[in-house]
Design a protein around this motif. Structure first.
Motif, PDB file in Angstrom:
ATOM      1  N   GLY A 452       2.501   2.231  -6.839  1.00  0.00           N
ATOM      2  CA  GLY A 452       2.420   0.934  -6.194  1.00  0.00           C
ATOM      3  C   GLY A 452       3.150  -0.127  -7.004  1.00  0.00           C
ATOM      4  N   THR A 453       2.700  -1.377  -6.869  1.00  0.00           N
ATOM      5  CA  THR A 453       3.344  -2.459  -7.626  1.00  0.00           C
ATOM      6  C   THR A 453       2.368  -3.007  -8.660  1.00  0.00           C
ATOM      7  OG1 THR A 453       2.702  -3.874  -5.806  1.00  0.00           O
ATOM      8  CG2 THR A 453       4.998  -3.218  -5.901  1.00  0.00           C
ATOM      9  N   ALA A 549      17.392   1.501   1.648  1.00  0.00           N
ATOM     10  CA  ALA A 549      16.135   1.070   1.036  1.00  0.00           C
ATOM     11  C   ALA A 549      15.618  -0.138   1.788  1.00  0.00           C
ATOM     12  CB  ALA A 549      16.356   0.727  -0.423  1.00  0.00           C
ATOM     13  N   GLY A 550      14.323  -0.278   1.860  1.00  0.00           N
ATOM     14  CA  GLY A 550      13.735  -1.418   2.545  1.00  0.00           C
ATOM     15  C   GLY A 550      12.347  -1.660   2.015  1.00  0.00           C
ATOM     16  N   PRO A 551      11.651  -2.681   2.508  1.00  0.00           N
ATOM     17  CA  PRO A 551      10.279  -2.906   2.040  1.00  0.00           C
ATOM     18  C   PRO A 551       9.341  -1.869   2.656  1.00  0.00           C
ATOM     19  CG  PRO A 551      10.850  -4.464   3.747  1.00  0.00           C
ATOM     20  CD  PRO A 551      12.085  -3.683   3.472  1.00  0.00           C
ATOM     21  N   THR A 552       8.169  -1.730   2.039  1.00  0.00           N
ATOM     22  CA  THR A 552       7.149  -0.845   2.605  1.00  0.00           C
ATOM     23  C   THR A 552       6.760  -1.359   3.977  1.00  0.00           C
ATOM     24  OG1 THR A 552       6.311  -0.294   0.450  1.00  0.00           O
ATOM     25  CG2 THR A 552       4.798  -0.013   2.271  1.00  0.00           C
ATOM     26  N   TRP A 553       6.565  -0.453   4.925  1.00  0.00           N
ATOM     27  CA  TRP A 553       6.219  -0.839   6.292  1.00  0.00           C
ATOM     28  C   TRP A 553       4.863  -1.535   6.301  1.00  0.00           C
ATOM     29  CZ3 TRP A 553       7.430  -2.301  10.748  1.00  0.00           C
ATOM     30  CH2 TRP A 553       6.652  -2.066  11.883  1.00  0.00           C
ATOM     31  N   GLY A 554       4.856  -2.798   6.722  1.00  0.00           N
ATOM     32  CA  GLY A 554       3.615  -3.568   6.697  1.00  0.00           C
ATOM     33  C   GLY A 554       2.968  -3.650   8.058  1.00  0.00           C
ATOM     34  N   CYS A 555       3.356  -2.779   8.993  1.00  0.00           N
ATOM     35  CA  CYS A 555       2.812  -2.762  10.341  1.00  0.00           C
ATOM     36  C   CYS A 555       2.987  -4.114  11.020  1.00  0.00           C
ATOM     37  CB  CYS A 555       1.343  -2.355  10.339  1.00  0.00           C
ATOM     38  SG  CYS A 555       1.116  -0.728   9.667  1.00  0.00           S
ATOM     39  N   MET A 564      -2.512  -7.243  -1.831  1.00  0.00           N
ATOM     40  CA  MET A 564      -2.951  -6.545  -0.625  1.00  0.00           C
ATOM     41  C   MET A 564      -2.918  -5.037  -0.789  1.00  0.00           C
ATOM     42  SD  MET A 564      -1.129  -8.731   2.269  1.00  0.00           S
ATOM     43  CE  MET A 564      -1.277 -10.503   2.293  1.00  0.00           C
ATOM     44  N   GLN A 565      -2.476  -4.575  -1.946  1.00  0.00           N
ATOM     45  CA  GLN A 565      -2.477  -3.133  -2.165  1.00  0.00           C
ATOM     46  C   GLN A 565      -3.894  -2.589  -2.090  1.00  0.00           C
ATOM     47  OE1 GLN A 565       0.233  -1.311  -5.326  1.00  0.00           O
ATOM     48  NE2 GLN A 565      -0.186  -3.349  -6.023  1.00  0.00           N
ATOM     49  N   TYR A 566      -3.978  -1.321  -1.785  1.00  0.00           N
ATOM     50  CA  TYR A 566      -5.284  -0.686  -1.785  1.00  0.00           C
ATOM     51  C   TYR A 566      -5.766  -0.579  -3.229  1.00  0.00           C
ATOM     52  CZ  TYR A 566      -8.490   1.641   1.348  1.00  0.00           C
ATOM     53  OH  TYR A 566      -9.555   1.937   2.156  1.00  0.00           O
ATOM     54  N   THR A 567      -7.044  -0.859  -3.467  1.00  0.00           N
ATOM     55  CA  THR A 567      -7.552  -0.784  -4.839  1.00  0.00           C
ATOM     56  C   THR A 567      -8.357   0.495  -5.039  1.00  0.00           C
ATOM     57  OG1 THR A 567      -9.518  -1.953  -4.166  1.00  0.00           O
ATOM     58  CG2 THR A 567      -7.742  -3.270  -5.102  1.00  0.00           C
TER      59      THR A 567
ATOM     60  N   TYR B  52      13.884   4.351   2.553  1.00  0.00           N
ATOM     61  CA  TYR B  52      12.821   4.467   1.559  1.00  0.00           C
ATOM     62  C   TYR B  52      12.390   3.090   1.099  1.00  0.00           C
ATOM     63  CZ  TYR B  52      13.658   9.419   1.384  1.00  0.00           C
ATOM     64  OH  TYR B  52      13.765  10.726   1.730  1.00  0.00           O
ATOM     65  N   SER B  53      11.105   2.929   0.922  1.00  0.00           N
ATOM     66  CA  SER B  53      10.583   1.653   0.444  1.00  0.00           C
ATOM     67  C   SER B  53      11.024   1.436  -0.996  1.00  0.00           C
ATOM     68  CB  SER B  53       9.063   1.673   0.528  1.00  0.00           C
ATOM     69  OG  SER B  53       8.537   0.704  -0.330  1.00  0.00           O
ATOM     70  N   TRP B 112      -0.228   6.427  -2.182  1.00  0.00           N
ATOM     71  CA  TRP B 112      -0.445   5.390  -3.192  1.00  0.00           C
ATOM     72  C   TRP B 112       0.890   4.771  -3.612  1.00  0.00           C
ATOM     73  CZ3 TRP B 112      -4.455   2.805  -5.123  1.00  0.00           C
ATOM     74  CH2 TRP B 112      -5.722   3.367  -5.068  1.00  0.00           C
ATOM     75  N   GLY B 115       2.265   1.573  -2.046  1.00  0.00           N
ATOM     76  CA  GLY B 115       1.586   0.308  -2.292  1.00  0.00           C
ATOM     77  C   GLY B 115       1.092  -0.359  -1.021  1.00  0.00           C
ATOM     78  N   GLU B 199      -0.497   3.263  13.616  1.00  0.00           N
ATOM     79  CA  GLU B 199      -1.434   2.519  12.770  1.00  0.00           C
ATOM     80  C   GLU B 199      -2.875   2.740  13.182  1.00  0.00           C
ATOM     81  OE1 GLU B 199       1.111   0.869  14.217  1.00  0.00           O
ATOM     82  OE2 GLU B 199       2.360   0.132  12.591  1.00  0.00           O
ATOM     83  N   ASP B 210       5.301   5.747   5.965  1.00  0.00           N
ATOM     84  CA  ASP B 210       6.594   5.367   5.437  1.00  0.00           C
ATOM     85  C   ASP B 210       7.608   6.498   5.443  1.00  0.00           C
ATOM     86  OD1 ASP B 210       7.381   2.698   3.649  1.00  0.00           O
ATOM     87  OD2 ASP B 210       5.370   2.771   4.476  1.00  0.00           O
TER      88      ASP B 210
END
Lengths: 662, 304
Positions: A452-453, A549-555, A564-567, B52-53, B112, B115, B199, B210
């Motif tokens: 994750g980040t 490359a792109g951002p993670t799909w945020g729906c 907002m990452q899962y903890t 890819y993210s 995971w 993220g 979703e 993803d």
């Protein structure tokens, strides 16, 4: 004389380490430990390889009479475990304590390294001692040395608390062992391990067995005596946690294995097997569920150590039940699996604690909810930690899988041959559940720490550790890969120990297990081959496609952020909703009020405590307070009352002696 | 013969999704899509590129290979009827479960790696349900070991092994347990609904949000193989009760799974998520029941 020699040797070691310059202390300790490791490993390997048929023994004069130091196959096996763990931990400590060179006094560091060396030799002594009192001497030396090691950061209140509770619990265990050995001496005339089988041959020796089990179980962390572990490990420096978790708690298992050895012809064999199996199941399940709900890297690892001890004890229990029902193959599978798991656990748990140490020094935190995305910044640590994680989850093609599979196949054979189907089925269900929840706990750990980040900027600026520490981590890694990829040759050595423990001839032992082990080895290599082939194919196919490359799909949500990452907390929420009664939740928070349309900053803090912990402390403290209150009534502060008490005491003594009671 | 076994296993794996789709369509009164539509979709995925993210690392890219590789290796241990599998040794019943667990482990970590909280949610459920279903699976394997006295699938389903007729009820019950495990492992109704928009699917599909292109194709293929593997075990256990031949076991696996999943999906709604744990624990309870029945039959207590 023996104790005096040993103590003067200790003084010499201490003097040498104290005299070294600041940076040389780690090397001095490493030199002493390597010397001991090499000196004992060579005869140990000789004993295991069958060159020295019955090992060596050496008699010593102690205040309690003549006792022996000696090496048999079981001691030889433990010596190898101790040697690997000791060298790796000391090597790791050099890099890990580099930052402490400036902040701690030289005397403090010298004391630490002296304690580390003493601890190493004390552990060697524990597994070499044949006589009970020599054993207790080294046992106590080991406890005190590890107490000093935990106290490294003694300025922190939680560290002092943890160290003290460790010391107290260890001494409670020590008292049990003293009682056990004294009772043994009364019963058989000798307080040595060799007399143990005679002492346990009596059908009424169950109390003696239980006393020993509690004494050894305290060190091994058996339920409900495990509560010192999750406190002591986070408090201790990481290399000490690695040594304690990887090696020291195994000395408790060593004691239990000696009991198992002595039980071979005892009428108590079946009972003991049943007790150990139940203890293993309860320990494993309880601690793996607690491991999954921890939010601190080291606490999670500590609970997982308890869980693995549970698995080892479960295997020993299966082996004893197998012996009791006359099924040697079941006994052999259980015992070999346990011993191998003990070795494997010492490898991957050292590796994981070293990894935790890397995280701590580079990011200054071990809280799962503050870390994240470390894989990018510390790639070597991440890869090593991943291998350790997969191995501890018993996933093929790594070492944990081989040993757990052996224990499983012992239980399956128990079912298939109809010798003890019900106990074996209970063991299978427990081990399957333990394995599944361990995957949950460790994916939570690895995912929230390395993937994750980053959740804080300290974590985002972390950098890789020095090579010395990576080399220290590579040592246990070699063990993991060797056992995982070459199970047949690795298990060959272990069957030499398991054979005598289960009364199976060594050659037969190797022969009986070899088909299954060859199958495991084939599967491991096939798995590596197929995954490699698929990865290569995928790479080939993607070469001719457009990859972007792109951002993670945020729906559909376009402004996701790090928070907002899962903890880890939410990852284990599903499990928590099923087993709320195992843990006690402590939460401190101020809830978001309904009128807050744009919520301001809120803090909350959740921690989960072991219910057993609470039970123990509350119960003891309350009892002690009550006793104390009663006793305090006698303390009136008047001299005439005290004189009266003295007179009463003398009268009682007189009366008792007149009546020939004392 | 082992090669034929593996080939048959792949055919079963590729046929099951088609039968499920066809059953569902017929029950809804539709003609339905082509039988092999899922294979065309797979080819389509293979031809696509990939996005890819930026959050992800190499782990995310390796995970599908591990997932598919694990599914393939564990499938090699499964016999179809009386045919010998490629990999067979004492204790492979456990080995299969743990190789599958490796695939699950890889995919959970990949989730995971993105993220994303959606994927974290899916991964969390996959980990929990995977952990809870494991005892049921191994207990079912234990029941098979108890009734036959063997600890390898190849020997358990070997026609030469003595299959006592008194255990028929136990074998059928075990087959039922395995069929329920198929539903759980492949995330079908009532555990999860794979037909919704991604979703809203709660467990498996949301974990792979993803992925696209080749990676997605690999994950889908692995999912089919996993389904086929449990379906074949269920079919083998059922076939043992009357006729253990490959030409019985293979069609039985396709029809048993295809029809039951199709019918359940046409007639039931998805469980509330909190009910899923109860559902899975019920499977374990059923497996325990099968085991005890087998044990009691083995004790052979004379009735009065």
């Amino acid at each position: 004389m023996f104790f005096i020699y040993t103590l003067s040797l200790l003084v010499f070691v201490a003097a040498a380490i104290f005299a070294m310059p600041l940076r040389g202390k780690a090397w001095a300790a490493l030199a002493f430990i390597s010397l001991g490791a090499l000196g004992t490993s060579v005869p140990a390997i000789g004993t295991l390889a069958g060159q020295l048929s019955d090992g060596w023994s050496h008699s010593t004069a102690t205040p309690f009479g003549l006792e022996f130091l000696g090496m048999d196959a079981l001691s030889a096996f433990f010596i190898i475990v101790i040697a690997i763990g000791g060298i790796a931990s000391t090597l790791y400590s050099r890099g890990y304590l580099a930052h402490a060179l400036g902040s701690k006094s030289p005397a403090h560091l010298s004391l630490h390294y002296t304690a580390l060396t003493v601890m190493f030799y004390a552990m060697l002594g524990v597994v070499l001692a044949r006589g009970g009192y020599t054993f207790l001497f080294f046992w106590e030396l080991m406890t005190i040395a590890s107490f000093l090691l935990i106290l490294f950061d003694a300025e922190r209140r939680d560290v002092r608390r943890a160290a003290l509770s460790y010391l107290i619990m260890m001494h409670v265990g020590f008292v049990f062992l003293v009682v056990g050995f004294v009772r043994l001496r009364v019963a058989t005339g000798s307080a040595s391990f060799d007399a143990l089988s005679q002492g346990l041959a009596d059908p009424h020796a169950l109390p003696l067995l239980l006393v020993f089990l509690i004494g050894f179980g305290m060190k091994a962390g058996l339920f409900p005596m495990h509560i010192w572990l999750p406190e002591a490990h986070p408090a201790a420096p990481s290399h000490v946690s690695a040594l304690m978790s990887g090696v020291m708690i195994k000395t408790g298992v060593y004691g239990i294995l000696r009991l198992a050895e002595a039980l071979a012809d005892s009428p108590l064999l079946h009972t003991a097997g049943f007790i150990l199996l139940s203890a293993g199941i309860v320990t494993g399940l309880w601690s793996v569920i607690l491991a999954a709900s921890q939010n601190d890297v080291k606490r999670l690892l500590a609970y997982s150590s308890i869980e693995n001890v549970g698995i080892i004890i479960l295997g020993i229990g299966i082996a004893l039940l197998g012996s009791a029902s006359g099924n040697h193959l079941v006994a052999l599978c259980g015992m070999t699996g346990s011993l191998l798991h003990l070795f494997n656990h010492s490898c991957f748990k050292s590796l994981l604690f070293f990894g935790a140490g890397n995280i701590l020094t580079q990011t200054r935190t071990l809280s799962l909810d503050a870390l994240g995305g470390l894989g990018r910044h510390m790639p070597l640590t991440a890869i090593l930690f991943l291998i350790g994680t997969a191995a501890i989850c018993a996933l093929p093609p790594l070492s944990g899988f081989v040993s757990e599979l052996l224990i499983y196949s012992g239980m399956f054979r128990g079912i298939a041959s109809g010798s003890n189907p019900l106990t074996a089925a209970a063991g299978i269900v427990a081990l399957a559940l333990i394995g599944g929840i361990a995957i949950l706990a460790f994916t939570k750990l690895y995912g929230s720490v390395f993937l994750g980040t980053p959740r804080t900027h300290e974590v985002a600026e972390a950098s890789e550790v020095d090579n010395c520490r990576i080399i220290a981590m590579a040592l246990p890694l070699a063990g993991i890969l060797f056992v995982g990829l070459f199970p047949a040759s690795a298990t060959g050595l272990v069957t030499r120990i398991a054979g005598p423990l289960t009364a199976t001839p060594t050659t037969a032992a190797g022969y009986l297990l070899s088909p299954a082990l060859a199958g495991i080895g084939r599967t491991a290599w096939l798995l590596v081959g197929i995954v490699g082939l698929l990865a290569w194919l995928r790479h080939r196919i993607l070469r001719s496609r457009t990859v972007t490359a792109g951002p993670t799909w945020g729906c559909g949500f376009t402004a996701p952020n790090t928070r907002m990452q899962y903890t880890g907390e939410s990852f284990a929420e599903g499990l928590q909703s099923i087993v709320p009664s195992f843990t006690q939740q402590h939460g401190e928070s101020d809830a978001v009020a309904k009128c807050e349309i744009f919520p301001s900053a809120h803090r909350f803090d959740i921690s989960r405590k072991d219910r057993i912990d609470r039970l123990f402390s509350a119960w003891w403290v309350e009892l002690l307070r009550q006793i104390n209150r009663r006793v305090m009534r006698l303390r009136t502060g008047k001299i005439n009352h005290y004189l009266l008490f003295a007179l009463l005491f003398l009268t009682i003594v007189l009366l008792l002696s007149v009546l020939h009671l004392i | 013969m082992s090669a034929f076994n593996t080939l048959l296993l792949f055919i079963v794996a590729l046929a099951i999704p088609g039968v499920i789709n066809r059953t569902r369509a017929r029950l809804a009164g539709r003609r339905g899509i082509r039988f092999a539509q899922h294979l065309y979709d797979l080819r389509l995925h293979m031809r696509k590129g990939a996005v890819y993210s930026t959050t992800t690392t190499a782990l995310f890219r390796t995970a599908p290979s591990v997932y598919l590789g694990a599914a393939l290796v564990s499938a090699l241990m499964i016999p179809v009827g009386n045919l010998p599998p490629l990999l067979a040794f004492d204790g492979d019943v456990v080995c299969m479960a743990y190789v599958l667990a490796l695939g699950r482990f890889a995919l959970i970590l990949a989730a995971w790696d993105t993220g994303s909280s959606f994927e974290g949610m899916g991964a969390s459920r996959e980990a929990l349900y995977g952990a809870l279903v494991e005892p049921a699976l191994l207990l079912a394997a234990g029941t098979l070991a108890l009734t036959t006295g063997c600890t390898s699938f190849a020997r358990i389903f070997d026609p030469a092994t003595l299959h006592d007729s008194q255990y028929i009820i136990v074998l059928l019950l075990t087959a039922y347990v395995l069929l329920k495990i198929v539903i759980t492992e492949s995330g079908r109704i009532p555990v999860d609904d794979p037909r919704t928009h991604l979703e809203l699917t709660m467990i498996h599909e949301v974990m792979c949000l993803d992925y696209c292109g080749v990676d997605l194709a690999m994950i889908q293929l692995a999912g089919w193989i996993k389904t086929a593997l449990f379906a074949l075990l269920a079919a083998d256990a059922t076939a043992t009760a009357f006729c253990l031949r490959w030409w019985v076991a293979a069609p039985l696996a396709v029809l048993l799974t295809g029809l039951s999943v199709g019918i359940v999906e046409s007639t039931r709604a998805r469980n509330k998520l909190s009910r899923n744990t109860t559902f899975i624990l019920t499977i374990t309870a059923l497996a325990a029941l099968a085991f005890f029945t087998g044990y009691l039959l083995q004790l052979n207590i004379p009735l009065a």
